[in-house]
Write a protein that holds these residues in place. Structure first.
Motif, PDB file in Angstrom:
ATOM      1  N   LEU A  18       0.833  -1.203   0.000  1.00 10.37           N
ATOM      2  CA  LEU A  18       0.000   0.000   0.000  1.00 10.37           C
ATOM      3  C   LEU A  18       0.865   1.249   0.000  1.00 10.37           C
ATOM      4  O   LEU A  18       0.692   2.158  -0.834  1.00 10.37           O
ATOM      5  CB  LEU A  18      -0.924   0.004   1.220  1.00 10.37           C
ATOM      6  CG  LEU A  18      -1.645   1.321   1.529  1.00 10.37           C
ATOM      7  CD1 LEU A  18      -2.577   1.714   0.392  1.00 10.37           C
ATOM      8  CD2 LEU A  18      -2.400   1.233   2.848  1.00 10.37           C
ATOM      9  N   PHE A  19       1.811   1.332   0.917  1.00  9.02           N
ATOM     10  CA  PHE A  19       2.634   2.529   1.020  1.00  9.02           C
ATOM     11  C   PHE A  19       3.573   2.683  -0.177  1.00  9.02           C
ATOM     12  O   PHE A  19       3.872   3.798  -0.596  1.00  9.02           O
ATOM     13  CB  PHE A  19       3.425   2.530   2.327  1.00  9.02           C
ATOM     14  CG  PHE A  19       2.583   2.833   3.536  1.00  9.02           C
ATOM     15  CD1 PHE A  19       1.760   3.943   3.565  1.00  9.02           C
ATOM     16  CD2 PHE A  19       2.606   2.016   4.649  1.00  9.02           C
ATOM     17  CE1 PHE A  19       0.978   4.235   4.670  1.00  9.02           C
ATOM     18  CE2 PHE A  19       1.831   2.295   5.758  1.00  9.02           C
ATOM     19  CZ  PHE A  19       1.014   3.409   5.768  1.00  9.02           C
ATOM     20  N   SER A  20       4.052   1.569  -0.732  1.00  7.89           N
ATOM     21  CA  SER A  20       4.922   1.676  -1.907  1.00  7.89           C
ATOM     22  C   SER A  20       4.147   2.205  -3.109  1.00  7.89           C
ATOM     23  O   SER A  20       4.692   2.947  -3.938  1.00  7.89           O
ATOM     24  CB  SER A  20       5.550   0.316  -2.239  1.00  7.89           C
ATOM     25  OG  SER A  20       4.584  -0.602  -2.708  1.00  7.89           O
ATOM     26  N   LEU A  21       2.858   1.854  -3.199  1.00  8.67           N
ATOM     27  CA  LEU A  21       2.020   2.358  -4.288  1.00  8.67           C
ATOM     28  C   LEU A  21       1.688   3.833  -4.079  1.00  8.67           C
ATOM     29  O   LEU A  21       1.653   4.614  -5.044  1.00  8.67           O
ATOM     30  CB  LEU A  21       0.742   1.529  -4.395  1.00  8.67           C
ATOM     31  CG  LEU A  21       0.930   0.089  -4.881  1.00  8.67           C
ATOM     32  CD1 LEU A  21      -0.375  -0.694  -4.788  1.00  8.67           C
ATOM     33  CD2 LEU A  21       1.460   0.058  -6.313  1.00  8.67           C
ATOM     34  N   GLU A  22       1.450   4.219  -2.835  1.00  7.56           N
ATOM     35  CA  GLU A  22       1.216   5.639  -2.559  1.00  7.56           C
ATOM     36  C   GLU A  22       2.472   6.455  -2.881  1.00  7.56           C
ATOM     37  O   GLU A  22       2.385   7.572  -3.416  1.00  7.56           O
ATOM     38  CB  GLU A  22       0.813   5.828  -1.098  1.00  7.56           C
ATOM     39  CG  GLU A  22      -0.577   5.305  -0.801  1.00  7.56           C
ATOM     40  CD  GLU A  22      -0.993   5.457   0.645  1.00  7.56           C
ATOM     41  OE1 GLU A  22      -2.197   5.353   0.921  1.00  7.56           O
ATOM     42  OE2 GLU A  22      -0.109   5.680   1.506  1.00  7.56           O
ATOM     43  N   ARG A  23       3.624   5.890  -2.573  1.00 13.13           N
ATOM     44  CA  ARG A  23       4.875   6.558  -2.914  1.00 13.13           C
ATOM     45  C   ARG A  23       4.990   6.725  -4.423  1.00 13.13           C
ATOM     46  O   ARG A  23       5.430   7.779  -4.914  1.00 13.13           O
ATOM     47  CB  ARG A  23       6.065   5.765  -2.386  1.00 13.13           C
ATOM     48  CG  ARG A  23       7.411   6.374  -2.765  1.00 13.13           C
ATOM     49  CD  ARG A  23       8.591   5.572  -2.242  1.00 13.13           C
ATOM     50  NE  ARG A  23       9.843   6.182  -2.648  1.00 13.13           N
ATOM     51  CZ  ARG A  23      10.441   5.943  -3.808  1.00 13.13           C
ATOM     52  NH1 ARG A  23       9.904   5.078  -4.671  1.00 13.13           N
ATOM     53  NH2 ARG A  23      11.575   6.553  -4.114  1.00 13.13           N
ATOM     54  N   ARG A  24       4.588   5.704  -5.167  1.00 15.44           N
ATOM     55  CA  ARG A  24       4.652   5.775  -6.623  1.00 15.44           C
ATOM     56  C   ARG A  24       3.782   6.915  -7.162  1.00 15.44           C
ATOM     57  O   ARG A  24       4.139   7.580  -8.133  1.00 15.44           O
ATOM     58  CB  ARG A  24       4.211   4.435  -7.217  1.00 15.44           C
ATOM     59  CG  ARG A  24       4.329   4.333  -8.740  1.00 15.44           C
ATOM     60  CD  ARG A  24       5.764   4.430  -9.208  1.00 15.44           C
ATOM     61  NE  ARG A  24       6.602   3.402  -8.645  1.00 15.44           N
ATOM     62  CZ  ARG A  24       6.767   2.183  -9.186  1.00 15.44           C
ATOM     63  NH1 ARG A  24       6.106   1.859 -10.267  1.00 15.44           N
ATOM     64  NH2 ARG A  24       7.577   1.307  -8.625  1.00 15.44           N
ATOM     65  N   ILE A  25       2.637   7.142  -6.532  1.00 14.10           N
ATOM     66  CA  ILE A  25       1.762   8.242  -6.934  1.00 14.10           C
ATOM     67  C   ILE A  25       2.494   9.568  -6.812  1.00 14.10           C
ATOM     68  O   ILE A  25       2.433  10.419  -7.711  1.00 14.10           O
ATOM     69  CB  ILE A  25       0.480   8.260  -6.070  1.00 14.10           C
ATOM     70  CG1 ILE A  25      -0.395   7.037  -6.390  1.00 14.10           C
ATOM     71  CG2 ILE A  25      -0.312   9.547  -6.308  1.00 14.10           C
ATOM     72  CD1 ILE A  25      -1.594   6.880  -5.464  1.00 14.10           C
ATOM     73  N   VAL A  26       3.211   9.756  -5.706  1.00 17.33           N
ATOM     74  CA  VAL A  26       3.923  11.017  -5.472  1.00 17.33           C
ATOM     75  C   VAL A  26       5.129  11.135  -6.407  1.00 17.33           C
ATOM     76  O   VAL A  26       5.387  12.204  -6.969  1.00 17.33           O
ATOM     77  CB  VAL A  26       4.378  11.135  -4.004  1.00 17.33           C
ATOM     78  CG1 VAL A  26       5.110  12.454  -3.775  1.00 17.33           C
ATOM     79  CG2 VAL A  26       3.183  11.031  -3.070  1.00 17.33           C
ATOM     80  N   VAL A  27       5.864  10.046  -6.588  1.00 21.91           N
ATOM     81  CA  VAL A  27       7.024  10.063  -7.490  1.00 21.91           C
ATOM     82  C   VAL A  27       6.591  10.452  -8.902  1.00 21.91           C
ATOM     83  O   VAL A  27       7.218  11.302  -9.555  1.00 21.91           O
ATOM     84  CB  VAL A  27       7.726   8.692  -7.506  1.00 21.91           C
ATOM     85  CG1 VAL A  27       8.750   8.625  -8.640  1.00 21.91           C
ATOM     86  CG2 VAL A  27       8.409   8.420  -6.173  1.00 21.91           C
ATOM     87  N   ASN A  28       5.515   9.859  -9.391  1.00 16.50           N
ATOM     88  CA  ASN A  28       5.015  10.190 -10.726  1.00 16.50           C
ATOM     89  C   ASN A  28       4.563  11.642 -10.800  1.00 16.50           C
ATOM     90  O   ASN A  28       4.709  12.298 -11.840  1.00 16.50           O
ATOM     91  CB  ASN A  28       3.849   9.269 -11.092  1.00 16.50           C
ATOM     92  CG  ASN A  28       4.292   7.833 -11.328  1.00 16.50           C
ATOM     93  OD1 ASN A  28       5.486   7.559 -11.471  1.00 16.50           O
ATOM     94  ND2 ASN A  28       3.350   6.912 -11.363  1.00 16.50           N
ATOM     95  N   ASP A  29       4.018  12.151  -9.688  1.00 16.28           N
ATOM     96  CA  ASP A  29       3.583  13.546  -9.658  1.00 16.28           C
ATOM     97  C   ASP A  29       4.779  14.485  -9.753  1.00 16.28           C
ATOM     98  O   ASP A  29       4.716  15.533 -10.417  1.00 16.28           O
ATOM     99  CB  ASP A  29       2.794  13.806  -8.373  1.00 16.28           C
ATOM    100  CG  ASP A  29       2.205  15.204  -8.322  1.00 16.28           C
ATOM    101  OD1 ASP A  29       1.451  15.561  -9.248  1.00 16.28           O
ATOM    102  OD2 ASP A  29       2.504  15.939  -7.362  1.00 16.28           O
ATOM    103  N   ILE A  30       5.872  14.133  -9.102  1.00 16.22           N
ATOM    104  CA  ILE A  30       7.091  14.953  -9.169  1.00 16.22           C
ATOM    105  C   ILE A  30       7.650  14.962 -10.586  1.00 16.22           C
ATOM    106  O   ILE A  30       8.060  16.007 -11.105  1.00 16.22           O
ATOM    107  CB  ILE A  30       8.142  14.426  -8.169  1.00 16.22           C
ATOM    108  CG1 ILE A  30       7.651  14.631  -6.735  1.00 16.22           C
ATOM    109  CG2 ILE A  30       9.481  15.129  -8.375  1.00 16.22           C
ATOM    110  CD1 ILE A  30       8.513  13.971  -5.680  1.00 16.22           C
ATOM    111  N   VAL A  31       7.626  13.809 -11.232  1.00 14.95           N
ATOM    112  CA  VAL A  31       8.071  13.715 -12.631  1.00 14.95           C
ATOM    113  C   VAL A  31       7.212  14.613 -13.518  1.00 14.95           C
ATOM    114  O   VAL A  31       7.714  15.298 -14.421  1.00 14.95           O
ATOM    115  CB  VAL A  31       8.005  12.259 -13.124  1.00 14.95           C
ATOM    116  CG1 VAL A  31       8.260  12.178 -14.631  1.00 14.95           C
ATOM    117  CG2 VAL A  31       9.017  11.395 -12.378  1.00 14.95           C
ATOM    118  N   SER A  32       5.907  14.635 -13.232  1.00 11.96           N
ATOM    119  CA  SER A  32       4.986  15.474 -14.000  1.00 11.96           C
ATOM    120  C   SER A  32       5.312  16.956 -13.827  1.00 11.96           C
ATOM    121  O   SER A  32       5.286  17.729 -14.792  1.00 11.96           O
ATOM    122  CB  SER A  32       3.540  15.207 -13.554  1.00 11.96           C
ATOM    123  OG  SER A  32       2.633  16.062 -14.202  1.00 11.96           O
TER     124      SER A  32
END
Length: 348
Positions: A18-32
Motif C-alpha cells: 500500500l505505502f509503496s504504491l502511494e509513494r509511486r503516486i507522489v514520485v510520478n507527480d514529481i516527474v509530472s
C-alpha cells in the motif's frame, strides 16, 4: 461470526505494498511537475516525499515482522512485492484486500503537514492553505498512477471512478455541512481529507506505532492517517495484521481502542471513515463478494459502536464541565453513525 480484522486488515507485506504504491503516486507527480518545467514545485514536492518516506520507514519498522531486517520503502518494488504476497498461502482466496488497497490509493492525498500544527486559531481558509500550501497532485498524473495500480492489482479501472464518486456521495449524504461545502466548492474528496487531517492532531500520536513518542509518534501517526490507514501493530492484533483500512476503525473494540475515545477526539474522522466504509460495503462486500452475512454482522458491530459512544457521553457528562468539546464531538459522531446505519440497512 467472521473475523473483521481478516476482512479489513492488511498483513505487513500488504501494508508495505500500500505505502509503496502511494509513494509511486507522489514520485510520478514529481516527474509530472518537472515535465511541466515547474522545477521549484518539484523540489518542494521532493522534500515532502523525503520526509514522508522517513516517517513511513519509521512506522513500518516498528510494525515489522522481522526486527532484524529494516524496511526501506524506496527500495520496495510493487510488482515483485505483489508476487510474493500472492504466493503466500495466507493470502487466501479473498479479493477484498486488493480492492481495499486500490480504495486507499484512490483516496490518498499527499502534501499534508508532517508536523503538528501549534495554532488552531486561524480561520478555515488559512487552515486549508496551511495543510496543503501551494502543493497539490496533478490530476492527470494521479489518474495515470491509479490506472497503473488498478492494472497491477488486476482490478477493473472503472473502480477508480466508482470509489471516488461513492465516497463523495457518502460525505454528502451523511452530513449537511459536507453537502454544502462539496456542492459550493466543487472540490470534493480532497477538501474532506484536508479538513480531517487538520483536526486529527489529538489522536494522530494515539494511533502511531508502539514504542514511539513525542514528535516521532505524531509523524508516524500522521503518515498512517494521511494514507488512509490506521496503525494497529501496537494493539495486540493477532494473525500478523498491521494496518486496518476501509473504515474498519469504526467496528468497535477490534483495534483494541475504544471507539468512544476516537469519536470524542474528532467527529470529522468518524464522518470520513463512515464515508469510506459505505464505499466498502456497497462496492466490495456486496458488489464484489456478494456477502450479505458479512454486511449484517458489520451492522451489528456498528450498533455496538453506537452504544459505546452513547455510554461515553453519559460518562463525560457525569464527570465535569471540561468535557464539553468531547461531548460535542461524540454527539456529532453519534448522529453520523445513526444516519449511516440507517443508510447501510437499505443497501441491496
Amino acid at each position: 461470526m467472521k473475523d473483521f480484522i481478516s476482512e479489513f486488515g492488511l498483513t505487513f507485506k500488504q501494508t508495505c505494498l500500500l505505502f509503496s504504491l502511494e509513494r509511486r503516486i507522489v514520485v510520478n507527480d514529481i516527474v509530472s511537475s518537472k515535465a511541466d518545467k515547474k522545477q521549484e514545485e518539484a523540489l518542494k514536492k521532493q522534500m515532502w516525499l523525503n520526509a514522508w518516506e522517513m516517517n513511513i520507514n519509521n512506522f513500518l519498522n516498528h510494525l515489522g515482522e522481522n526486527q532484524n531486517v529494516l524496511v526501506d520503502i524506496t527500495k520496495l518494488e510493487p510488482k515483485s512485492l505483489l508476487e510474493k504476497i500472492l504466493n503466500e498461502k495466507t493470502s487466501g482466496n479473498s479479493k477484498a484486500w486488493r480492492y481495499l488497497i486500490l480504495l486507499e490509493c484512490t483516496l490518498f492525498t499527499s502534501y499534508y503537514p508532517l508536523e503538528q500544527q501549534e495554532s488552531y486559531d486561524d480561520n478555515f481558509v488559512d487552515k486549508i492553505k496551511k495543510a496543503f500550501g501551494s502543493l497539490s497532485l496533478n490530476e492527470n498524473s494521479r489518474k495515470t498512477s491509479l490506472v497503473m495500480i488498478a492494472e497491477l492489482l488486476n482490478i477493473d479501472i472503472k473502480y477508480i471512478d466508482i470509489f471516488r464518486k461513492r465516497h463523495q456521495e457518502a460525505l454528502r449524504s451523511l452530513s449537511g455541512f459536507w453537502k454544502k461545502v462539496l456542492l459550493a466548492g466543487g472540490i470534493g474528496m480532497l477538501l474532506a481529507v484536508a479538513i480531517a487531517l487538520l483536526f486529527i492532531s489529538p489522536i494522530a500520536a494515539f494511533f502511531a506505532a508502539s514504542g514511539l513518542s513525542g514528535a516521532a509518534a505524531f509523524s508516524a501517526g500522521m503518515a498512517a492517517l494521511g494514507g488512509g490507514a490506521i496503525a494497529a501493530g501496537g494493539f495486540g492484533i493477532a494473525g500478523g495484521i498491521a494496518v486496518l483500512v476501509g473504515g474498519a476503525l469504526l467496528l468497535g473494540g477490534g483495534v483494541g481502542v475504544g471507539i468512544g475515545t476516537l469519536a470524542a477526539s474528532s467527529s470529522v474522522i468518524v464522518l470520513t471513515e463512515l464515508a469510506k466504509m459505505e464505499v466498502v460495503l456497497k462496492e466490495i462486500i456486496l458488489g464484489v463478494q456478494h456477502d450479505i452475512q458479512m454486511m449484517q454482522e458489520i451492522l451489528m458491530n456498528l450498533n455496538d459502536s453506537l452504544n459505546e459512544m452513547r455510554k461515553e457521553v453519559v460518562k463525560l457528562k457525569m464527570e465535569n464541565e471540561k468535557n464539553k468539546e468531547k461531548i460535542k464531538n461524540l454527539e456529532e459522531s453519534i448522529e453520523y453513525l445513526k444516519k449511516a446505519i440507517d443508510e447501510f440497512q437499505n443497501m441491496k
